[in-house]
Write a protein that holds these residues in place. Sequence first.
Motif, mmCIF file in Angstrom:
data_model
loop_
_atom_site.group_PDB
_atom_site.id
_atom_site.type_symbol
_atom_site.label_atom_id
_atom_site.label_comp_id
_atom_site.label_asym_id
_atom_site.label_seq_id
_atom_site.Cartn_x
_atom_site.Cartn_y
_atom_site.Cartn_z
ATOM 1 N N GLN A 125 0.831 -0.893 -0.170
ATOM 2 C CA GLN A 125 0.531 -0.187 0.477
ATOM 3 C C GLN A 125 0.677 1.186 -0.544
ATOM 4 O O GLN A 125 2.709 1.681 0.202
ATOM 5 C CB GLN A 125 -0.945 0.008 1.070
ATOM 6 C CG GLN A 125 -2.138 -0.870 0.986
ATOM 7 C CD GLN A 125 -1.422 -2.242 1.742
ATOM 8 O OE1 GLN A 125 -0.263 -2.149 2.694
ATOM 9 N NE2 GLN A 125 -1.587 -3.760 1.096
ATOM 10 N N LEU A 126 0.683 2.180 -1.085
ATOM 11 C CA LEU A 126 1.011 3.178 -1.206
ATOM 12 C C LEU A 126 -0.172 4.539 -1.157
ATOM 13 O O LEU A 126 -0.969 4.653 -1.160
ATOM 14 C CB LEU A 126 2.181 3.647 -2.105
ATOM 15 C CG LEU A 126 3.219 2.338 -2.850
ATOM 16 C CD1 LEU A 126 3.524 2.523 -3.915
ATOM 17 C CD2 LEU A 126 4.941 2.776 -1.931
ATOM 18 N N GLN A 127 0.530 5.683 0.178
ATOM 19 C CA GLN A 127 -0.153 6.549 0.014
ATOM 20 C C GLN A 127 0.103 8.172 0.296
ATOM 21 O O GLN A 127 1.220 8.195 0.899
ATOM 22 C CB GLN A 127 -0.493 6.131 1.756
ATOM 23 C CG GLN A 127 -1.602 7.397 1.792
ATOM 24 C CD GLN A 127 -3.401 6.601 2.002
ATOM 25 O OE1 GLN A 127 -3.634 6.130 1.978
ATOM 26 N NE2 GLN A 127 -3.575 8.739 1.422
ATOM 27 N N ALA A 128 0.234 8.744 -1.054
ATOM 28 C CA ALA A 128 0.742 9.943 -1.093
ATOM 29 C C ALA A 128 0.258 10.970 -0.118
ATOM 30 O O ALA A 128 -1.493 10.986 -0.208
ATOM 31 C CB ALA A 128 1.114 10.293 -2.534
ATOM 32 N N SER A 129 0.405 12.002 -0.503
ATOM 33 C CA SER A 129 -0.131 13.210 1.007
ATOM 34 C C SER A 129 0.585 14.321 0.414
ATOM 35 O O SER A 129 2.444 14.418 0.219
ATOM 36 C CB SER A 129 -0.372 13.028 2.290
ATOM 37 O OG SER A 129 1.091 12.369 2.717
ATOM 38 N N CYS A 176 5.102 9.909 0.943
ATOM 39 C CA CYS A 176 4.579 8.638 0.590
ATOM 40 C C CYS A 176 4.942 7.722 1.873
ATOM 41 O O CYS A 176 5.690 7.228 1.472
ATOM 42 C CB CYS A 176 5.478 7.842 -0.701
ATOM 43 S SG CYS A 176 4.496 6.432 -1.191
ATOM 44 N N SER A 217 3.554 0.366 3.146
ATOM 45 C CA SER A 217 3.280 -0.561 3.241
ATOM 46 C C SER A 217 2.767 -1.597 3.021
ATOM 47 O O SER A 217 3.130 -2.216 2.096
ATOM 48 C CB SER A 217 2.189 -0.090 4.979
ATOM 49 O OG SER A 217 1.289 0.085 4.185
ATOM 50 N N TYR A 242 1.908 11.323 -8.022
ATOM 51 C CA TYR A 242 1.879 9.776 -7.489
ATOM 52 C C TYR A 242 2.596 9.019 -6.739
ATOM 53 O O TYR A 242 3.955 9.481 -8.074
ATOM 54 C CB TYR A 242 1.343 8.861 -8.879
ATOM 55 C CG TYR A 242 0.012 8.996 -8.843
ATOM 56 C CD1 TYR A 242 -0.725 9.510 -10.274
ATOM 57 C CD2 TYR A 242 -1.531 8.044 -8.693
ATOM 58 C CE1 TYR A 242 -1.768 10.471 -11.373
ATOM 59 C CE2 TYR A 242 -3.083 9.124 -9.223
ATOM 60 C CZ TYR A 242 -3.076 9.509 -10.104
ATOM 61 O OH TYR A 242 -4.041 10.156 -10.722
ATOM 62 N N TYR A 248 3.268 -1.443 -8.702
ATOM 63 C CA TYR A 248 2.145 -0.601 -7.042
ATOM 64 C C TYR A 248 1.589 0.412 -7.070
ATOM 65 O O TYR A 248 3.231 2.116 -7.361
ATOM 66 C CB TYR A 248 2.795 -1.448 -6.024
ATOM 67 C CG TYR A 248 2.832 -2.776 -5.647
ATOM 68 C CD1 TYR A 248 3.532 -3.417 -6.369
ATOM 69 C CD2 TYR A 248 1.926 -3.368 -5.381
ATOM 70 C CE1 TYR A 248 4.271 -5.016 -6.693
ATOM 71 C CE2 TYR A 248 1.794 -5.000 -5.194
ATOM 72 C CZ TYR A 248 2.689 -5.361 -5.693
ATOM 73 O OH TYR A 248 3.260 -7.457 -6.073
ATOM 74 N N GLY A 257 0.401 4.913 -5.254
ATOM 75 C CA GLY A 257 -0.588 5.271 -4.489
ATOM 76 C C GLY A 257 -1.653 6.060 -4.919
ATOM 77 O O GLY A 257 -2.299 6.087 -6.284
ATOM 78 N N GLN A 258 -2.675 6.910 -4.695
ATOM 79 C CA GLN A 258 -4.134 7.619 -4.731
ATOM 80 C C GLN A 258 -3.714 8.512 -5.525
ATOM 81 O O GLN A 258 -4.478 9.045 -6.804
ATOM 82 C CB GLN A 258 -4.999 7.779 -3.980
ATOM 83 C CG GLN A 258 -4.716 8.746 -2.617
ATOM 84 C CD GLN A 258 -3.833 8.427 -2.199
ATOM 85 O OE1 GLN A 258 -2.937 7.854 -1.784
ATOM 86 N NE2 GLN A 258 -3.676 9.400 -1.146
ATOM 87 N N THR A 272 -2.383 13.044 -5.000
ATOM 88 C CA THR A 272 -1.815 14.131 -4.629
ATOM 89 C C THR A 272 -2.122 14.841 -5.287
ATOM 90 O O THR A 272 -1.468 15.090 -6.143
ATOM 91 C CB THR A 272 -1.103 13.997 -3.141
ATOM 92 O OG1 THR A 272 -1.737 15.307 -2.731
ATOM 93 C CG2 THR A 272 0.507 14.043 -3.694
#
Length: 122
Positions: free
Chosen positions: A2-6, A21, A24, A94, A111, A113-114, A116
């Motif tokens: 899982q990748l989470q960009a912010s 980013c 996990s 991304y 993979y 992320g969503q 930002t």
Amino acid sequence: VQLQASGGGLVQAGGSLRLSCAASGRTFTNWIMGWFRQAPGKEREWVGRITWNMGTTRYADSVKGRVTISRERAENMVYLQMTNLKFEDTAVYYCAAARTLRYGDIRDYGYWGQGTQVTVSS
């Protein structure tokens, strides 16, 4: 994985922004972490990448000298520091992860992320 960009937002031209980013789901030993961006009506564009182990970086010519990618292995975080932002940097950014660079292009990244949003006002 899982990748989470912010960290995206609205910034004036010439300003700076740092994207984060959070990665996990596994250990990323020997992986490559990349940043891409996509502006409205355009194809997704590679911004740069960093190797997880050695921290070796490479950047697209369009951003070279204005961005720095780093990673904090203990925190499983990857960062994209952007300076001297230009209107044409406006895009959704991304983070992505690749096990290896077989093709040397976006196909390596399995993979994502969503994304930002970064908006640069002129």
